[in-house]
Design a protein around this motif. Structure first.
Motif, PDB file in Angstrom:
ATOM      1  N   VAL A 239      -9.392  -0.896  -2.638  1.00 56.28           N
ATOM      2  CA  VAL A 239      -7.933  -0.742  -2.634  1.00 56.28           C
ATOM      3  C   VAL A 239      -7.323  -1.675  -1.596  1.00 56.28           C
ATOM      4  N   ARG A 240      -6.392  -2.469  -2.032  1.00 55.65           N
ATOM      5  CA  ARG A 240      -5.686  -3.393  -1.135  1.00 55.65           C
ATOM      6  C   ARG A 240      -4.376  -2.753  -0.686  1.00 55.65           C
ATOM      7  N   ALA A 241      -4.004  -3.012   0.548  1.00 58.12           N
ATOM      8  CA  ALA A 241      -2.883  -2.313   1.157  1.00 58.12           C
ATOM      9  C   ALA A 241      -1.555  -2.626   0.493  1.00 58.12           C
ATOM     10  N   ASP A 242      -1.387  -3.844   0.000  1.00 61.00           N
ATOM     11  CA  ASP A 242      -0.073  -4.241  -0.510  1.00 61.00           C
ATOM     12  C   ASP A 242       0.232  -3.697  -1.899  1.00 61.00           C
ATOM     13  N   HIS A 243      -0.681  -2.914  -2.490  1.00 64.19           N
ATOM     14  CA  HIS A 243      -0.400  -2.290  -3.786  1.00 64.19           C
ATOM     15  C   HIS A 243      -0.125  -0.795  -3.659  1.00 64.19           C
ATOM     16  N   LEU A 244       0.077  -0.311  -2.439  1.00 63.52           N
ATOM     17  CA  LEU A 244       0.449   1.084  -2.233  1.00 63.52           C
ATOM     18  C   LEU A 244       1.965   1.207  -2.160  1.00 63.52           C
ATOM     19  N   GLY A 245       2.512   2.128  -2.963  1.00 63.92           N
ATOM     20  CA  GLY A 245       3.943   2.383  -2.866  1.00 63.92           C
ATOM     21  C   GLY A 245       4.343   2.787  -1.460  1.00 63.92           C
ATOM     22  N   LEU A 246       3.443   3.514  -0.772  1.00 66.55           N
ATOM     23  CA  LEU A 246       3.710   3.936   0.607  1.00 66.55           C
ATOM     24  C   LEU A 246       3.942   2.752   1.542  1.00 66.55           C
ATOM     25  N   ASN A 247       3.377   1.606   1.191  1.00 71.71           N
ATOM     26  CA  ASN A 247       3.491   0.416   2.049  1.00 71.71           C
ATOM     27  C   ASN A 247       4.563  -0.549   1.576  1.00 71.71           C
ATOM     28  N   GLY A 248       5.441  -0.095   0.672  1.00 70.30           N
ATOM     29  CA  GLY A 248       6.553  -0.938   0.254  1.00 70.30           C
ATOM     30  C   GLY A 248       6.317  -1.729  -1.015  1.00 70.30           C
ATOM     31  N   TYR A 249       5.233  -1.439  -1.745  1.00 65.69           N
ATOM     32  CA  TYR A 249       4.964  -2.107  -3.020  1.00 65.69           C
ATOM     33  C   TYR A 249       6.104  -1.806  -3.995  1.00 65.69           C
ATOM     34  N   SER A 250       6.416  -2.769  -4.838  1.00 61.64           N
ATOM     35  CA  SER A 250       7.554  -2.620  -5.757  1.00 61.64           C
ATOM     36  C   SER A 250       7.368  -1.481  -6.742  1.00 61.64           C
ATOM     37  N   ARG A 251       6.117  -1.119  -7.041  1.00 57.65           N
ATOM     38  CA  ARG A 251       5.838  -0.001  -7.932  1.00 57.65           C
ATOM     39  C   ARG A 251       5.506   1.253  -7.115  1.00 57.65           C
ATOM     40  N   ASP A 252       5.862   2.391  -7.672  1.00 57.72           N
ATOM     41  CA  ASP A 252       5.539   3.650  -6.988  1.00 57.72           C
ATOM     42  C   ASP A 252       4.141   4.092  -7.402  1.00 57.72           C
ATOM     43  N   THR A 253       3.134   3.456  -6.838  1.00 56.47           N
ATOM     44  CA  THR A 253       1.741   3.798  -7.166  1.00 56.47           C
ATOM     45  C   THR A 253       1.257   5.026  -6.415  1.00 56.47           C
ATOM     46  N   THR A 254       2.094   5.546  -5.521  1.00 59.26           N
ATOM     47  CA  THR A 254       1.716   6.755  -4.757  1.00 59.26           C
ATOM     48  C   THR A 254       2.821   7.810  -4.862  1.00 59.26           C
ATOM     49  N   PRO A 255       3.186   8.237  -6.079  1.00 59.60           N
ATOM     50  CA  PRO A 255       4.316   9.171  -6.229  1.00 59.60           C
ATOM     51  C   PRO A 255       4.078  10.527  -5.583  1.00 59.60           C
ATOM     52  N   LEU A 256       2.842  11.013  -5.583  1.00 63.83           N
ATOM     53  CA  LEU A 256       2.550  12.329  -5.000  1.00 63.83           C
ATOM     54  C   LEU A 256       2.430  12.245  -3.480  1.00 63.83           C
ATOM     55  N   LEU A 257       1.737  11.226  -2.997  1.00 67.03           N
ATOM     56  CA  LEU A 257       1.577  11.083  -1.545  1.00 67.03           C
ATOM     57  C   LEU A 257       2.907  10.788  -0.862  1.00 67.03           C
ATOM     58  N   SER A 258       3.814  10.119  -1.572  1.00 69.54           N
ATOM     59  CA  SER A 258       5.106   9.774  -0.983  1.00 69.54           C
ATOM     60  C   SER A 258       5.923  11.020  -0.629  1.00 69.54           C
ATOM     61  N   LYS A 259       5.606  12.146  -1.269  1.00 71.20           N
ATOM     62  CA  LYS A 259       6.337  13.386  -1.012  1.00 71.20           C
ATOM     63  C   LYS A 259       5.689  14.232   0.087  1.00 71.20           C
ATOM     64  N   MET A 260       4.530  13.805   0.572  1.00 75.12           N
ATOM     65  CA  MET A 260       3.792  14.599   1.560  1.00 75.12           C
ATOM     66  C   MET A 260       4.407  14.457   2.955  1.00 75.12           C
ATOM     67  N   GLU A 261       4.626  15.587   3.600  1.00 74.24           N
ATOM     68  CA  GLU A 261       5.028  15.558   5.001  1.00 74.24           C
ATOM     69  C   GLU A 261       3.797  15.388   5.882  1.00 74.24           C
ATOM     70  N   ARG A 262       4.002  14.806   7.044  1.00 71.82           N
ATOM     71  CA  ARG A 262       2.947  14.607   8.049  1.00 71.82           C
ATOM     72  C   ARG A 262       1.828  13.692   7.532  1.00 71.82           C
ATOM     73  N   LEU A 263       2.200  12.762   6.685  1.00 68.34           N
ATOM     74  CA  LEU A 263       1.261  11.743   6.195  1.00 68.34           C
ATOM     75  C   LEU A 263       1.649  10.407   6.811  1.00 68.34           C
ATOM     76  N   ILE A 264       0.685   9.743   7.411  1.00 74.86           N
ATOM     77  CA  ILE A 264       0.935   8.437   8.041  1.00 74.86           C
ATOM     78  C   ILE A 264       0.170   7.367   7.265  1.00 74.86           C
ATOM     79  N   SER A 265       0.868   6.324   6.872  1.00 74.47           N
ATOM     80  CA  SER A 265       0.220   5.171   6.236  1.00 74.47           C
ATOM     81  C   SER A 265       0.162   4.037   7.249  1.00 74.47           C
ATOM     82  N   PHE A 266      -1.034   3.726   7.716  1.00 68.45           N
ATOM     83  CA  PHE A 266      -1.216   2.623   8.661  1.00 68.45           C
ATOM     84  C   PHE A 266      -1.294   1.328   7.846  1.00 68.45           C
ATOM     85  N   SER A 267      -0.320   0.483   8.030  1.00 66.56           N
ATOM     86  CA  SER A 267      -0.097  -0.624   7.090  1.00 66.56           C
ATOM     87  C   SER A 267      -0.742  -1.944   7.489  1.00 66.56           C
TER      88      SER A 267
END
Length: 533
Positions: A239-267
């Motif tokens: 998994v490459r970092a730039d394809h995660l929606g959490l990291n600003g990717y144009s597609r929402d590839t992380t729709p469930l994780l994006s709703k999680m509280e207390r989740l940190i994405s180290f970019s």
């Protein structure tokens, strides 16, 4: 009766095979050269370089054939050239010692994903058929020593041609060798053979195997803390970092994780290597990227051993090839087969690794670390990595010959697999939430390496680290921590965009379990900040 009416002298057979390999097995080499030296402005140098490569092929054949039977050498080189050039030309990969290690440690199902009609055709036309003809062509009859002398003189002549080529454009050759070293990695079959010799020497070299290295960590859980710990570490795949929606990717590839509280994405995390065989041992080892020797890492204690010494119960569940030696001394379970994994269709799914985990948690006393090694986004058959319910982006590449698909199709299949990982990780967090507040719970997700998806004609991963593209090195790390965890969420989230690496995983795991040891911190910068008690 043979299809050849006139016997050939050994040198002529060598020349013909060397010419065939130069022309058919070095497309990637010449493409790389032409990107640096355009044909229109460097005609003389390119002709000289082509002749030098041809002479190098002759020299290699001659040197080996002085010792081994000529026909056997030619047949083996043809087969090696056909197979290695297929992967270089199709995926842009370099067949080096790390790639060979990765291939040997990949399970048959994953290896089958790399086999294709194109591979079979190339092997038949450029490997098997020429090798067959090599054994059919008659050679001029002579004493064995005359034949060997003829071969040796052919090698001397090739060496002379190489010298003339270099002398004709010494300045350009000096610049080419000094400034563009990575290009030589595409020379086939020369570089794959050199890499195989390196790998074999490292594995089977003379001398006694060094003793197993103990870290002498004196690890123990710090006293005075309350709840027991339950941590799930997910080792992701490709998994490459730039394809995660959490990291600003144009597609929402992380729709469930994006709703999680207390989740940190180290970019801004750099992987330890560009292949599973390197990155997985490295991220658990105390050696770190700068000092890594894979064989040494596998022959020494890692962070899982340190945690076990401190009394932590560690369980490894694997839906990938294996742990690459990391879990050799702890309890491990194979989820690549229906015997253990209840969620198998075209292949056994990552979500099946959660089966029975609650029962394990309930029946196992004390602090627990559960490691889940995913199949994730393992290529090139991305379309196999997810159930059809997750095929959100279409059309998808339905082939393992990625170069035959459009960029859009390749990326669609890859991103669909990412959405399945998003679902899998959300289920991991749901499991942890069900065990809070009985435990202080947290999840750490670390991808082993990234992936090239056709940029500059390069696919997959495994490029030498020194010139690997960012897409193969830049990986995601995610941390979810419950409110009763010792992770200082507010202080840790501040670090999410600061540069760090796989080296931080070792200390992060020790911190999550409040383990104290005599080992100095492995990483200069901690990934997580913990609350003081």
């Amino acid at each position: 009766m043979t299809p050849f009416s006139k016997p050939l002298r050994p040198y002529l057979l060598i020349v013909l095979v060397a010419l065939l390999m130069t022309v058919t097995a070095n497309q990637s080499f010449f493409s790389a050269v032409l990107s640096i030296y355009p044909w229109a402005d460097n005609l003389a140098f390119l002709v000289s370089l082509s002749l030098l490569l041809f002479a190098l092929q002759v020299l290699v054949i001659a040197l080996v054939s002085v010792v081994l039977p000529l026909r056997v050498v030619l047949a083996l080189l043809l087969l090696i050239a056909a197979s290695s050039s297929y992967f270089s030309d199709t995926y842009g990969t370099v067949v080096n010692d790390e790639m060979l290690r990765n291939v040997l440690e990949t399970n048959p199902a994953e290896s089958a994903d790399l086999m294709s009609l194109g591979f079979v055709i190339r092997m038949l036309l450029l490997g098997v058929l020429p090798a067959f003809l090599v054994f059919r062509v008659p050679l001029v009859s002579s004493a064995w020593w005359r034949r060997k002398l003829n071969i040796a003189l052919t090698g001397v002549a090739a060496l002379g041609v190489m010298g003339l080529c270099v002398a004709s454009a010494s300045g350009q050759y000096a610049s080419f060798i000094r400034e563009h070293k990575p290009v030589r990695y595409y020379i086939s079959p020369g570089y794959p053979i050199y890499s195989a010799i390196q790998f074999a020497a490292a594995q089977f070299g003379s001398g006694e195997k060094p003793p197993f290295e103990f870290l002498q960590a004196n690890a123990q859980v710090a006293s005075g803390f309350g709840h027991q710990e339950l941590v799930v570490l997910v080792v992701g795949e490709t998994v490459r970092a730039d394809h995660l929606g959490l990291n600003g990717y144009s597609r929402d590839t992380t729709p469930l994780l994006s709703k999680m509280e207390r989740l940190i994405s180290f970019s801004q995390i750099s992987a330890c290597g560009t292949s599973t065989a390197v990155s997985v041992p490295c991220m658990f080892s105390y050696l770190g990227h700068d000092n890594l020797d894979v064989d040494r890492a596998r022959n020494s204690e890692n962070v899982l051993d340190v945690l076990t010494e401190a009394g932590i119960k560690v369980l490894w569940r694997d839906n990938n090839s294996d742990s690459k030696g990391v879990a050799k001394r702890i309890k491990s379970e194979d989820f690549r087969h229906p015997d253990n994994n209840p969620v198998c269709d075209e292949e056994c799914r990552d979500i099946g690794m959660l089966s029975g985990l609650q029962e394990y948690i309930d029946s196992t006393p004390g602090d627990k670390l559960i490691v889940l090694h995913q199949m994730g986004n393992h290529g090139p058959a991305y379309y196999k990595r997810y159930p059809k319910d997750f095929e959100v982006y279409t059309p998808t590449c339905q082939s393992n010959e990625l170069s035959e698909c459009s960029d859009e199709e390749v990326i669609n299949a890859y991103d669909n697999a990412l959405r399945y990982t998003d679902y899998f990780l959300s289920e991991v967090i749901a499991l942890l939430k069900r065990n809070t507040p009985r435990y202080e719970t947290s999840m750490v997700y670390v991808s082993d390496h990234g992936e090239s998806l056709g940029e500059k004609g390069i696919y997959l991963h495994g490029m030498p680290y020194t010139f690997a593209p960012e897409s193969q090195i830049h990986v995601p790390v995610l941390v979810w921590a419950s409110e009763n965890s010792d992770v200082d969420y507010e202080e840790s989230v501040v670090r999410r965009d600061e540069p760090n690496s796989h080296d931080a995983v070792f200390d992060a795991l020790l911190g999550l379990f409040e383990v104290e040891s005599t080992l100095p911190p492995k990483d200069k910068q901690a990934l997580l900040i913990f609350e003081e008690h």
